[in-house]
Each structure stands twice: as structure tokens, then as C-alpha cells.
Design an enzyme around this catalytic site. Structure first.
Site, PDB file in Angstrom:
ATOM      1  N   GLY A  89      -9.160  -1.673  -3.369  1.00  0.00           N
ATOM      2  CA  GLY A  89     -10.148  -3.109  -2.956  1.00  0.00           C
ATOM      3  C   GLY A  89     -10.082  -3.993  -1.721  1.00  0.00           C
TER       4      GLY A  89
ATOM      5  N   GLN B 242     -10.318 -10.919   3.618  1.00  0.00           N
ATOM      6  CA  GLN B 242     -10.784  -9.490   4.665  1.00  0.00           C
ATOM      7  C   GLN B 242     -11.887  -9.486   5.333  1.00  0.00           C
ATOM      8  OE1 GLN B 242      -8.874  -6.911   1.574  1.00  0.00           O
ATOM      9  NE2 GLN B 242      -7.843  -6.659   3.384  1.00  0.00           N
TER      10      GLN B 242
ATOM     11  N   CYS C 182      -2.610  -2.037   2.286  1.00  0.00           N
ATOM     12  CA  CYS C 182      -3.390  -2.583   2.570  1.00  0.00           C
ATOM     13  C   CYS C 182      -4.389  -2.691   3.831  1.00  0.00           C
ATOM     14  CB  CYS C 182      -2.662  -4.576   3.116  1.00  0.00           C
ATOM     15  SG  CYS C 182      -4.011  -6.402   2.926  1.00  0.00           S
ATOM     16  N   LEU C 183      -5.349  -3.152   3.323  1.00  0.00           N
ATOM     17  CA  LEU C 183      -6.795  -2.846   4.525  1.00  0.00           C
ATOM     18  C   LEU C 183      -6.668  -3.342   5.539  1.00  0.00           C
ATOM     19  CD1 LEU C 183      -9.850  -1.490   2.488  1.00  0.00           C
ATOM     20  CD2 LEU C 183      -7.961  -0.196   3.499  1.00  0.00           C
TER      21      LEU C 183
ATOM     22  N   HIS D 114      -2.901  -7.895  -5.718  1.00  0.00           N
ATOM     23  CA  HIS D 114      -2.859  -8.173  -4.520  1.00  0.00           C
ATOM     24  C   HIS D 114      -4.699  -8.489  -3.779  1.00  0.00           C
ATOM     25  CE1 HIS D 114      -2.299  -5.871  -0.287  1.00  0.00           C
ATOM     26  NE2 HIS D 114      -3.679  -5.984  -0.765  1.00  0.00           N
ATOM     27  N   GLU D 115      -5.755  -8.536  -4.377  1.00  0.00           N
ATOM     28  CA  GLU D 115      -6.445  -9.375  -3.833  1.00  0.00           C
ATOM     29  C   GLU D 115      -6.236 -10.592  -4.189  1.00  0.00           C
ATOM     30  OE1 GLU D 115      -7.912  -7.539  -2.133  1.00  0.00           O
ATOM     31  OE2 GLU D 115      -7.683  -5.298  -2.033  1.00  0.00           O
TER      32      GLU D 115
ATOM     33  N   HIS E 149      -4.668 -12.799  -1.997  1.00  0.00           N
ATOM     34  CA  HIS E 149      -5.700 -12.846  -0.274  1.00  0.00           C
ATOM     35  C   HIS E 149      -6.301 -14.237  -0.827  1.00  0.00           C
ATOM     36  CE1 HIS E 149      -5.174  -8.961   2.244  1.00  0.00           C
ATOM     37  NE2 HIS E 149      -5.513  -8.315   1.723  1.00  0.00           N
TER      38      HIS E 149
HETATM   39 ZN    ZN Z   1      -4.903  -6.003   0.789  1.00  0.00          ZN
END
Ligand code: ZN
Length: 193
Positions: free
Chosen positions: A43, A48, A91-92, A134-135, A138
């Protein structure tokens, strides 16, 4: 477009809802999906990639061959949460950091697709539910580190300060603008929306 890493200020920006979906947004969604697959993520949220509006992309399989599993959600809102469950999360924007995070077991999400049509998702699996939470976090500038319990907090202290140190060094080398400059760019971008 590239994925920004903690502690880039875009990750703490509170995004705005999109009021219309045009070709630019569709193009940015496609780019976000490509970046997500490239980084082997499941995701990715607009902040991000330093975008200031509300869009997330997910694919619980993480497999670019399974395009039918991917979703682009605009202005997503969690309207219902059920139960709690703890599970591993990454998380990326924090490469290599994985910790246990407590989340709702199931969620119902309302959003729009890229055609501007309303969609409703009732999370089918624990993983999909975790991804959505999670997304969507953000988009409010909330990061998974904010949800850590005391043990996860303690054991990730070292890697967080490494991220902070490397980010400062990249700024000193001029590879990343100053935080003030980034804040200015984010605010200017948000005004146009
Ligand atoms: Zn993340």
C-alpha cells in the site's frame, strides 16, 4: 515522484479531500501503484510521495500480475471498526522497520474510485483491514510509529534515530530541501487543490 522517508515533513501533513478527479490525479495514481510494486509494498498513501490530497493505493497481494486485487481510493473514510487484533506492520517510508501494531480487526471504508463513483469496502481479511487503516492514517499525518506499544517503541528507538540522522545528512548534502522549504512547497500545493 518518489517515496519519501521518515522524518520528511510530508509524512506529517494533514491532507485535503479531492474535489475533482482529473487526468493528473489518474496519472499520479498509476505512478503511485508502480512505485508501490517496485518497492515490494502492499500500500501507499499520497503523503508518502509528497502529495497533499487524499488518495491511497493498495494491493493486498503486492503482486503486479494480480491487478484485479488493486484499489485506488480517493477521500477514503473509515465508517465502522470491529474488534482488535495485533499484527506485524511495516511502512515504505520506514524501510526495514517492522513492529507489532494493534488495529481494528475489521473496518468498513467509504471512498471514491478514479471514476468519481462512490465505493464501499468491507475488509475481507485481517491484512486488508490493517492495510486500509495504515494507509488512511497517513492521510491525517498519522504514522504507524504513533501506534506502537511501549515494547515496540523501545526496540525501534535506534532505527528511528538512524532515519533521522540520515535524513539530516541528506539535507546537508543538498539532496533534500530544508524542512522550511518543504513546508512551503506542501502548503502551496494544498492551496491549489
Ligand atoms: Zn506507511
Amino acid at each position: 515522484m518518489k517515496i519519501v522517508q521518515y522524518p520528511h515533513p510530508a509524512l506529517r501533513f494533514r491532507t485535503k479531500p479531492l474535489t475533482s478527479i482529473d487526468g493528473t490525479v489518474q496519472h499520479q495514481a498509476a505512478e503511485m501503484l508502480e512505485l508501490m510494486y517496485e518497492a515490494k509494498g502492499l500500500g501507499l498513501a499520497a503523503p508518502q510521495v509528497a502529495l497533499t490530497y487524499q488518495m491511497i493505493v493498495i494491493n493486498p497481494t503486492g503482486d503486479p500480475e494480480q491487478r484485479d486485487q488493486e484499489r485506488v481510493l480517493v477521500n477514503p473514510v473509515i465508517v465502522e471498526r470491529k474488534g482488535t487484533i495485533e499484527g506485524d506492520e511495516g511502512c515504505l517510508s520506514f524501510p526495514g522497520l517492522y513492529q507489532k501494531v494493534r488495529r481494528a480487526r475489521a473496518v468498513k471504508v467509504q471512498a471514491y474510485n478514479l471514476k468519481g463513483e462512490p465505493v464501499e469496502i468491507v475488509s475481507a481479511t485481517d491484512l486488508e483491514s490493517r492495510l486500509l487503516q495504515h494507509e488512511i492514517d497517513h492521510l491525517d499525518g498519522v504514522l504507524f510509529i504513533d501506534k506502537f506499544g511501549p515494547i515496540a517503541r523501545l526496540s525501534s528507538r535506534g532505527s528511528l534515530s538512524t532515519f533521522e540522522r540520515e535524513y539530516k545528512r541528506a539535507q546537508q548534502r543538498g539532496e533534500i530541501p530544508s524542512d522550511e522549504e518543504i513546508q512551503r512547497q506542501l502548503a502551496a500545493q494544498a492551496v491549489v487543490l
